[in-house]
Structure formats: structure tokens, C-alpha cells
Write a protein that holds these residues in place. Structure first.
Motif, PDB file in Angstrom:
ATOM      1  N   HIS A 101     -50.577  22.426  39.879  1.00 19.64           N
ATOM      2  CA  HIS A 101     -51.722  22.035  39.040  1.00 19.64           C
ATOM      3  C   HIS A 101     -51.564  20.580  38.646  1.00 19.64           C
ATOM      4  CE1 HIS A 101     -52.622  26.156  39.083  1.00 19.64           C
ATOM      5  NE2 HIS A 101     -52.142  26.532  37.929  1.00 19.64           N
ATOM      6  N   ARG A 102     -52.617  19.820  38.856  1.00 12.15           N
ATOM      7  CA  ARG A 102     -52.588  18.405  38.513  1.00 12.15           C
ATOM      8  C   ARG A 102     -52.911  18.219  37.047  1.00 12.15           C
ATOM      9  NH1 ARG A 102     -55.943  14.529  42.551  1.00 12.15           N
ATOM     10  NH2 ARG A 102     -55.987  12.977  40.891  1.00 12.15           N
ATOM     11  N   ILE A 103     -52.044  17.536  36.317  1.00 11.58           N
ATOM     12  CA  ILE A 103     -52.278  17.293  34.893  1.00 11.58           C
ATOM     13  C   ILE A 103     -51.893  15.855  34.573  1.00 11.58           C
ATOM     14  CG2 ILE A 103     -51.764  18.078  32.541  1.00 11.58           C
ATOM     15  CD1 ILE A 103     -50.535  20.607  33.853  1.00 11.58           C
ATOM     16  N   ALA A 137     -47.457  24.422  58.574  1.00 10.32           N
ATOM     17  CA  ALA A 137     -48.233  23.200  58.353  1.00 10.32           C
ATOM     18  C   ALA A 137     -48.082  22.817  56.881  1.00 10.32           C
ATOM     19  CB  ALA A 137     -49.694  23.434  58.704  1.00 10.32           C
ATOM     20  N   ASP A 138     -47.295  21.768  56.638  1.00 15.30           N
ATOM     21  CA  ASP A 138     -47.166  21.220  55.281  1.00 15.30           C
ATOM     22  C   ASP A 138     -48.296  20.214  55.147  1.00 15.30           C
ATOM     23  OD1 ASP A 138     -46.545  19.819  52.989  1.00 15.30           O
ATOM     24  OD2 ASP A 138     -44.479  19.371  53.562  1.00 15.30           O
ATOM     25  N   THR A 139     -49.360  20.639  54.463  1.00 14.12           N
ATOM     26  CA  THR A 139     -50.613  19.873  54.465  1.00 14.12           C
ATOM     27  C   THR A 139     -50.714  18.977  53.233  1.00 14.12           C
ATOM     28  OG1 THR A 139     -51.840  21.588  53.261  1.00 14.12           O
ATOM     29  CG2 THR A 139     -51.766  21.787  55.652  1.00 14.12           C
ATOM     30  N   TRP A 140     -50.765  17.682  53.460  1.00 13.05           N
ATOM     31  CA  TRP A 140     -50.943  16.771  52.332  1.00 13.05           C
ATOM     32  C   TRP A 140     -52.405  16.343  52.224  1.00 13.05           C
ATOM     33  CZ3 TRP A 140     -53.031  11.903  52.125  1.00 13.05           C
ATOM     34  CH2 TRP A 140     -53.061  11.347  50.826  1.00 13.05           C
ATOM     35  N   TRP A 141     -52.941  16.493  51.031  1.00 15.83           N
ATOM     36  CA  TRP A 141     -54.292  16.005  50.748  1.00 15.83           C
ATOM     37  C   TRP A 141     -54.541  16.079  49.258  1.00 15.83           C
ATOM     38  CZ3 TRP A 141     -58.595  19.695  49.863  1.00 15.83           C
ATOM     39  CH2 TRP A 141     -58.189  21.036  49.880  1.00 15.83           C
ATOM     40  N   GLN A 142     -55.750  15.742  48.824  1.00 11.98           N
ATOM     41  CA  GLN A 142     -56.089  15.658  47.404  1.00 11.98           C
ATOM     42  C   GLN A 142     -57.531  16.119  47.169  1.00 11.98           C
ATOM     43  OE1 GLN A 142     -55.590  11.256  47.423  1.00 11.98           O
ATOM     44  NE2 GLN A 142     -53.868  11.634  46.052  1.00 11.98           N
ATOM     45  N   THR A 143     -57.838  16.379  45.898  1.00 15.23           N
ATOM     46  CA  THR A 143     -59.220  16.700  45.533  1.00 15.23           C
ATOM     47  C   THR A 143     -60.153  15.612  46.082  1.00 15.23           C
ATOM     48  OG1 THR A 143     -58.385  17.681  43.501  1.00 15.23           O
ATOM     49  CG2 THR A 143     -60.728  17.166  43.558  1.00 15.23           C
ATOM     50  N   GLU A 144     -59.694  14.384  45.979  1.00 16.82           N
ATOM     51  CA  GLU A 144     -60.504  13.241  46.372  1.00 16.82           C
ATOM     52  C   GLU A 144     -60.711  13.139  47.881  1.00 16.82           C
ATOM     53  OE1 GLU A 144     -57.898  13.294  44.429  1.00 16.82           O
ATOM     54  OE2 GLU A 144     -58.197  12.105  42.608  1.00 16.82           O
ATOM     55  N   GLY A 193     -52.250   7.232  45.004  1.00 14.82           N
ATOM     56  CA  GLY A 193     -51.437   7.549  43.827  1.00 14.82           C
ATOM     57  C   GLY A 193     -50.108   8.195  44.195  1.00 14.82           C
ATOM     58  N   ASP A 194     -49.879   8.395  45.498  1.00 12.83           N
ATOM     59  CA  ASP A 194     -48.629   9.025  45.937  1.00 12.83           C
ATOM     60  C   ASP A 194     -47.670   8.011  46.546  1.00 12.83           C
ATOM     61  OD1 ASP A 194     -48.751  11.833  45.391  1.00 12.83           O
ATOM     62  OD2 ASP A 194     -50.345  11.999  46.869  1.00 12.83           O
ATOM     63  N   GLY A 195     -46.387   8.276  46.333  1.00 14.73           N
ATOM     64  CA  GLY A 195     -45.347   7.537  47.029  1.00 14.73           C
ATOM     65  C   GLY A 195     -45.015   8.271  48.313  1.00 14.73           C
ATOM     66  N   GLY A 231     -44.214  12.188  46.034  1.00 14.53           N
ATOM     67  CA  GLY A 231     -44.727  12.534  44.699  1.00 14.53           C
ATOM     68  C   GLY A 231     -45.528  11.390  44.099  1.00 14.53           C
ATOM     69  N   ARG A 232     -46.118  11.669  42.946  1.00 12.23           N
ATOM     70  CA  ARG A 232     -47.008  10.692  42.320  1.00 12.23           C
ATOM     71  C   ARG A 232     -46.241   9.482  41.807  1.00 12.23           C
ATOM     72  NH1 ARG A 232     -52.470  12.084  42.988  1.00 12.23           N
ATOM     73  NH2 ARG A 232     -52.744  10.433  41.456  1.00 12.23           N
ATOM     74  N   VAL A 233     -46.881   8.344  41.926  1.00 11.19           N
ATOM     75  CA  VAL A 233     -46.295   7.135  41.357  1.00 11.19           C
ATOM     76  C   VAL A 233     -47.062   6.697  40.112  1.00 11.19           C
ATOM     77  CG1 VAL A 233     -45.317   6.324  43.544  1.00 11.19           C
ATOM     78  CG2 VAL A 233     -47.657   5.666  42.919  1.00 11.19           C
TER      79      VAL A 233
END
Ligand code: 7RM
Length: 631
Positions: A510-512, A394-401, A484-486, A499-501
Motif C-alpha cells: 500500500h502506497r502511503i 514475472a516480477d512486474t514493476w509499474w505504478q498507478t501513474e 520516484g523510484d531508485g 524502492g522509493r527515493v
């Protein structure tokens, strides 16, 4: 639990129903939880303000759902297994009965020390069971936890404590991470110099390092525990009361305090854990994340416990004492589900198969990946050598938000494809948009990933600054949540996150924010201006490349570089240190003074030929100069 999707037909049916009648869909899932009082209204929303309310009128406590609810039948089941940093040390386990008791007892410690509902409590701890207990104890009494990852610097902690106006801190003397012993309390002491809101610090003894205890402010965890009893009724919370704040990086220099609320977050992480990992009774689930990041909140603590699962928590790192550690843990504890990050997979892949050989991985039934795009090579290595071609990934896409997983295969139920997060879970409505915000219909297309309908686990606000939440996530495209992702959608309608746009980097998961790193570097007295970009890195996913202008070109580049790295470590944390620092005489700027990062990104990537249109630059000459000095 009664919300597990078990066939592709059920998935399609559930998906269709969730779009046609979202409120009925989510209500059905929410009925699986224990509510003190059921909701009056499933959903009230607009993305304009934004104003998002799930299960309004409902009351609950998430720890009753994680603990009390299971005691009658699962009381003697193992809730938590703890694997220490040093493999020769004793493991610790907690049954649901025991964990319940520990959480209640520590909840009383919090109360005895003045904590109450609505207070913000900062938690800065190593990966020991007491961290999970501290988190749950906060939730038990209705205090809002703000966990800060143990790798953050004093400055970062201080910023976060001040932003949330925390009244209490829970920390430890130190931490063991691999071969290193890290001082936590001295870092916290430094952070607290500028945090007058904090009046109590509870300190767990872990490393026995010598530390200072400030009289009247600092108390020992163990001493306080001895004074507390283990009877602590759960505080009744409104569904939309805050559960926690978790800081995350965005495109500005200041991290945002993402706010999650009690009812929606509970329903969403419970639902996604059960479905994505197809958790079966008696399976052992091992998520390698740190509880300091959202993955640890949702899939070490809350998701597994909400489902009465056994969650394994690991104090150390994947390459200590050697690169076989994760496989040793799988074999030792007979782990069934392993959830880790591409960066770990790539690094272990590079260490070679000798570390996998002879390790009994037969207990594994399902694998997961999270945090960044997983490249095909790593996906195949994971599938073949760890899953033995027998475990769905399972390649899981999600975010802190997002609170929990949004786009992912349902392990063993819906299809997989290397480097694809595949399909949205039922209840999730992704769309792709172009720059103008028009929806891109059809397949074989790519664009910016947005979500057009709320889901219970989504963020509600950014702490103390609702306008910032609106601007960041809801103002780019009208009536849409912007990730925020493409993303691309292939011919079969499967999603691949590219990835991020925006100006957010993802270094080893780690998000920076580039701006955070720039602000830190700019603190060096000789530095005039900095531009930071990401570039592809074999193991970390992205590396950090800094272009730095100094007052005068440094005589001793190595010395200035070392000083800059020290400053970044001090301002943010060691994980944000640039991999490359190039001193330059100028940066490519437009006539209005905007740095053209597109050009810098290409140079950092080594794509020196196709830099695109540079005629709009104030001084096109700097580009040749930078190309010449490329590292
Ligand atoms: C859970 C987490 C979020 C960002 C997100 C993406 C990236 C996460 C994947 C992924 C491709 C994935 N929260 N990301 N998962 N990219 N495939 N499966 O990581 O807030 O720390 O980061 O991470 O860019 O926006 S996070």
C-alpha cells in the motif's frame, strides 16, 4: 489477439522496432482493438506541459472491447469467477454473455438515477462481482469512475469525493474480509456529511447489516435493477476522454487523482496483460489485488476482459480461514496464472509449508509479483514451493501513474532473476539519471528511474490540478517522466527496482505518503510535531516509524499511543497505522528548519553508528537523545 511476443528473438525485434518507430509500433497494437472510428494521429506529446495525446481523433468504448466484441465467439466462456470470503459459500460465475447483460442493466440503473457522460462516480465496495459490474457500467455510459479502496476512512473518502466533485456514490451495506465484518455504508454516511455534490447513493446489499437509507438520496441496488432493462448501447468516447480517476499518495499530504484516458489505457493494459502473462485461451487468471488499487483495475477487470480471458476475483484475504487459502483457491478453480504481492508471499512463507502440503498446484503455469520489491528469499520460496520450479515468475514493476506494467519479464519468454524486474516491455524507454538529471549510461550502475518517451497507458493529468502533475512527475528532470523510484542496472542491462527515493512508503504494497501520516498524527491535541519514516519490515516490506514531539512528554505513553493510532485510523485507514511511535523532545533539523529524515531513517533501521554528517544540525544533541529512546 495478435500482439503476443513468443520468443526472445521476437522480443528483441519488437523492442528495436518500438524505439525506432514508436508510432508504427503502437498503431499496430491498437489495430487489434475495436474502434468506432480509427485515430487520425497516433501520438502528440511534450513532457514540458505535459501534454500527451494518444490516438487522437479515434473513438471507442472500452466495454465494447471488454464485452461486446467477444460475444460472438466467446459468449459462453466464463469471464468472471468469484470466490467468496467464506469458502463454504457458493461461488458465482459470469459468462461473457451474462457479464455483458449485467453491465448493461446496471448502466441503465446509473442512467435512470441521473448519471451521464463525464460525471464522476465514487465506488466504495467490497470485492464482489457487483464492484466489477459497477466499474464497467460507468465506463459503458462514459461516466468517470473513482474507486476508493474499502479500507479507507470516512475522512479519506470525503476528501476524494470533494476533489473529484462526484455526483453519485455506489457502495454496499458492508463487507466481509476474513473473520471481520466491516460497515461500509455508515462510513460512507459520515463521509457524505461534507459532500454536497453527491445526490444519489446506490447501495448493494451484501452483509444485511442494519443501515440507514436517506430518503431521496439512497436507493437499493437490487430495487433499481428490477426497474432497468439490459439494453444499453455503449457511449462513444474520444480516445482522450477520461476513463477513470484513481487517488494515490505522493510526497505531500494530499493524495493525487491520477487520470487515465479511454484509448491509451485500453491499448496498454490489453497489450501488457497478453504479453507479460502469456495468456493462453482457457487459462484461468487469478490476481489477488483489491480493485480499489490500480492492480485490480488493470489486471482483474480491464486487462483480462480485453483479452477474452477468465478472471478470478476473491472477496477475502490470504490468511482466512487459514494460511492455505490461496492454495485452496488455486486447487479448487484450477488456476493457471497467479499474480500476487511480495507481502502476501512473505506472510504465507512465514506460516510454514504445512499449509502448502497436499494442495494440488499442478494447474499453475505462470506466477506474477507486484507492488514492491520482492526479496530473493521470497522469490525462491514462491518459485520452489508454489511454482514447483516449473513456472516463470514475472516480477512486474509499474505504478498507478503508468496504468500498466512497464518493466517485467515476459513469462517464459524473456529471462528472470530473483529480485529483478528485468527488462522494459517493447515500447518502454527507461533511463537512469543522477541527481542533476544527467543520464547514467552503461551497465552496473544505479540512479533514479525515469522514462524518456510516452507510452499509451501513462497518466495524462492529476484531476483538477494539471500543474501538480507537471511538478510531481515532469519537473524534476527536464523532458523525463520521473517515477520516484531508485533503480540499478546490472552488468547484463537488467533492471532492479530498489524502492522509493521520495517520501512515499510502501507498506504491504500500500502506497502511503509520510506527510499524510504526519498530518494525521498532528491532529492529536497534545502533538506539536511529527516525523514519519519507513524501516525494513520482514513481512510488510516497510514498517512505519513515527517520531513524535508532544507539548509535554506524555505521562502515559501507552495511552497517547493508542489515541494516535485511533486518529490515524480515522484520518486515513487502519492500514496506515504506525508500527512504532517514539516520543521525543526534539527532531534533527537543519538551521533552515528542515527535518533531516536521512538521520531518522538510519535510527529507525537500527543503523546507529553511521549517521553521516550531523554538524549542520541546529541542535546535534537531539540525535543522542533519539538514539537512546529508540524502539
Ligand atoms: C502497481 C503498484 C507503485 C510503487 C512503485 C514502486 C513499487 C511496484 C514493484 C515495485 C519493486 C516491483 N502501483 N513497486 N511494483 N517495486 N518491484 N515489481 O504497485 O502506485 O500502488 O505503487 O510500488 O516503488 O513506485 S502503486
Amino acid at each position: 489477439m495478435n500482439y503476443q511476443i513468443q520468443s526472445i528473438g521476437e522480443y528483441e525485434e519488437a523492442y528495436k522496432f518500438s524505439i525506432e518507430n514508436p508510432e508504427a509500433f503502437w498503431a499496430e497494437i491498437a489495430y487489434n482493438f475495436k474502434w468506432e472510428k480509427k485515430w487520425d494521429n497516433v501520438l502528440d506529446w511534450n513532457f514540458k506541459e505535459p501534454n500527451i495525446k494518444w490516438f487522437e481523433g479515434g473513438t471507442l468504448n472500452i466495454t465494447e472491447n471488454c464485452l461486446d466484441r467477444h460475444l460472438e465467439i466467446l459468449g459462453n466462456k466464463t469471464a468472471l469467477i468469484w470466490e467468496p470470503n467464506n469458502p463454504d459459500d457458493e461461488i458465482r460465475t459470469f459468462t461473457y454473455n451474462q457479464l455483458h447483460k449485467e453491465v448493461c442493466r446496471f448502466a441503465n440503473v446509473l442512467k435512470n438515477n441521473g448519471a451521464k457522460k463525464g460525471d464522476r462516480i465514487c465506488i466504495y465496495m467490497p470485492m464482489v462481482p457487483e464492484l466489477a459490474i459497477a466499474v464497467l457500467a460507468c465506463a459503458r455510459i462514459g461516466a468517470i469512475h473513482s474507486v476508493v479502496f474499502g479500507g479507507f476512512s470516512a475522512q479519506s473518502i470525503s476528501d476524494r469525493i470533494q476533489d473529484a466533485q462526484c455526483s453519485m456514490v455506489i457502495t454496499a451495506d458492508g463487507a466481509f474480509r476474513g473473520a471481520k465484518e466491516i460497515a461500509l455504508k455508515p462510513i460512507m454516511d459520515e463521509a457524505l456529511v461534507n459532500c454536497p455534490s453527491v445526490n444519489k447513493v446506490i447501495v448493494l446489499e451484501r452483509t444485511k447489516a442494519k443501515i440507514n437509507m436517506l430518503k431521496g438520496r439512497d436507493v437499493w441496488w437490487q430495487d433499481e435493477l428490477a426497474k432497468a432493462n439490459s439494453d444499453c448501447p455503449a457511449e462513444i468516447m474520444d480516445a482522450e476522454d477520461m476513463l477513470f480517476i484513481l487517488y494515490t499518495s505522493g510526497s505531500t499530504g494530499k493524495p493525487k487523482g491520477v487520470v487515465h484516458t479511454c484509448g491509451g489505457y485500453m491499448v496498454y493494459v490489453g497489450y501488457t496483460f497478453a504479453n507479460v502473462f502469456q495468456y493462453q485461451p482457457n487459462e484461468i487468471f487469478f490476481c489477488t489485488a483489491d480493485i480499489g488499487w490500480v492492480t485490480g483495475h488493470s489486471y482483474i477487470i480491464y486487462g483480462p476482459l480485453l483479452n477474452g480471458a477468465t478472471s478470478l476475483m476473491f472477496e477475502g484475504v490470504p490468511n482466512f480461514p487459514d494460511a492455505g487459502r490461496l492454495w485452496d483457491i488455486v486447487a479448487k478453480h484450477q488456476v493457471n496464472i497467479l499474480y500476487t504481492a511480495p507481502t502476501a508471499i512473505r506472510s504465507l512463507m512465514q506460516s510454514g509449508l504445512d499449509f502448502v502440503k497436499g494442495k494440488n498446484l499442478n494447474s499453475l503455469t505462470k506466477l506474477g509479483s507486484v507492488g514492491e520489491p520482492i526479496n530473493e528469499e521470497a522469490w525462491h520460496w514462491y518459485s520452489e514451493n508454489i511454482g514447483k520450479n516449473n513456472c516463470p515468475i514475472a516480477d512486474t514493476w509499474w505504478q498507478t501513474e503508468t496504468g500498466g506494467i512497464l518493466i517485467s519479464p515476459i513469462a517464459g519468454v524473456t529471462p528472470t532473476k530473483p529480485s529483478y524486474a528485468m527488462l522494459p516491455l517493447p515500447g518502454i524507454q527507461p533511463i537512469l539519471v543522477n541527481e542533476k538529471g544527467d543520464e547514467i549510461l552503461g551497465n552496473n550502475v544505479s540512479g533514479n528511474l525515469c522514462i524518456k518517451f510516452p507510452w499509451p497507458g501513462m497518466l495524462r493529468t492529476t484531476y483538477g490540478d494539471h500543474e501538480r502533475c507537471r511538478l510531481n512527475y515532469f519537473a524534476t528532470y527536464e523532458n523525463l517522466y520521473f517515477t520516484g523510484d531508485g533503480c540499478l542496472r546490472d552488468a547484463d542491462g537488467h533492471y532492479r527496482i530498489t524502492g522509493r527515493v521520495d517520501d512515499v512508503l510502501n507498506v504491504s504494497g500500500h502506497r502511503i505518503g509520510t506527510a499524510e501520516v504526519e498530518n494525521a498524527i498532528d491532529k492529536h491535541p497534545d502533538v506539536i510535531e511529527t516525523a514519519v519514516v519507513g524501516y525494513p519490515h520482514d513481512i510488510k516490506g516497510q514498517g512505519i516509524y513515527a517520531f513524535v514531539i508532544c507539548q509535554k512528554f506524555p505521562d502515559d505513553e501507552a495511552k497517547t499511543r493508542t489515541e494516535i493510532l485511533e486518529i490515524v485510523t480515522k484520518e486515513i485507514g487502519a492500514f496506515a497505522k504506525p508500527d512504532k511511535i517514539q516520543f521525543v523532545n526534539g527532531l534533527p533539523k537543519t538551521r533552515s528548519g528542515k527535518i533531516m529524515r536521512r538521520i531518522l531513517r538510519k535510527i529507525a533501521e537500527g543503523e546507529l553508528e553511521n549517521l553521516g554528517d550531523i554538524t549542520t544540525l541546529l541542535d546535534p544533541g537531539v540525535v543522542e537523545d533519539i538514539k537512546g529512546g529508540r524502539l
